[in-house]
Design an enzyme around this catalytic site. Sequence first.
Site, mmCIF file in Angstrom:
data_model
loop_
_atom_site.group_PDB
_atom_site.id
_atom_site.type_symbol
_atom_site.label_atom_id
_atom_site.label_comp_id
_atom_site.label_asym_id
_atom_site.label_seq_id
_atom_site.Cartn_x
_atom_site.Cartn_y
_atom_site.Cartn_z
ATOM 1 C CE LYS A 1 64.259 35.929 34.863
ATOM 2 N NZ LYS A 1 63.219 36.703 34.159
ATOM 3 N NE ARG B 1 61.477 34.449 27.411
ATOM 4 C CZ ARG B 1 61.269 34.211 28.706
ATOM 5 N NH1 ARG B 1 62.026 33.377 29.364
ATOM 6 N NH2 ARG B 1 60.292 34.801 29.340
ATOM 7 N NE ARG C 1 58.955 27.370 43.203
ATOM 8 C CZ ARG C 1 58.926 28.224 42.195
ATOM 9 N NH1 ARG C 1 58.111 28.030 41.170
ATOM 10 N NH2 ARG C 1 59.725 29.267 42.213
ATOM 11 N NE ARG D 1 54.125 25.744 39.102
ATOM 12 C CZ ARG D 1 54.607 26.709 38.335
ATOM 13 N NH1 ARG D 1 53.805 27.523 37.704
ATOM 14 N NH2 ARG D 1 55.895 26.879 38.193
ATOM 15 N NE ARG E 1 60.733 26.479 33.708
ATOM 16 C CZ ARG E 1 60.342 26.853 34.938
ATOM 17 N NH1 ARG E 1 60.040 25.950 35.843
ATOM 18 N NH2 ARG E 1 60.272 28.123 35.256
#
Length: 217
Positions: free
Chosen positions: A13, A88, A127, A160, A171
């Site tokens: 995004k 949101r 990642r 992370r 999430r």
Amino acid sequence: MRLVLVGPPGAGKGTQAEFVAAHLCVPKISTGDIFRANVSQGTPLGMEAKRYMDAGGLVPDQVTIDMVRDRLAESDASDGFLLDGFPRTVPQAVALDKMLADLGTSLDLVMELVVDDDEVIRRLSGRRNCRSCGKVWHLEFDAPVRDGICDRCNGDLFQRDDDKPETVAERLRVYGRDTAPLIDYYGPQGKLVGMDATGPVEDVTVRAIDALRSYGA
Ligand SMILES: [Zn+2]
């Protein structure tokens, strides 16, 4: 054009927001930037938000809404904007409609970046960040030659917390609960454009710009 960009974590995004805002010649307004600006300038809203963040809590909706209202009233946003990270939730969307009505205008379009959950998990959980230079590698799409070591600077790579599978799943759950209902809010208003956000970043940008063009942007 007054545009909102929505999409799950890992949909790209932020990157698409940059490209699309530049293409439309409108400011990209992200809640992250607004928070940082208010906190660093020590505005009353920034100080209030900081109190919650320092206490490890969430910034209340009303503080976020007030910050966005102030930002949208600035002159560079008078002819259009791209909002990233707001609204949101449906209550925030209702607040946005009201603040725009108070400014004598309304939202034109909501672009939804569509990526399925498995793809999000694949993108985020692969990642690896370099502890030394900050470069982000990806085990599948952009893997370093040596396991766990940055090719650029020989630094250690780590994952992370935000990218760990259990965090990504959480999430996605929060997104499904709080943000996905925006689709049902904006759909009936005829303002929603869904867009396939899988594949290379450049392809997604081309698709986004084509979609906007068909809406006269
Ligand atoms: Zn490095």
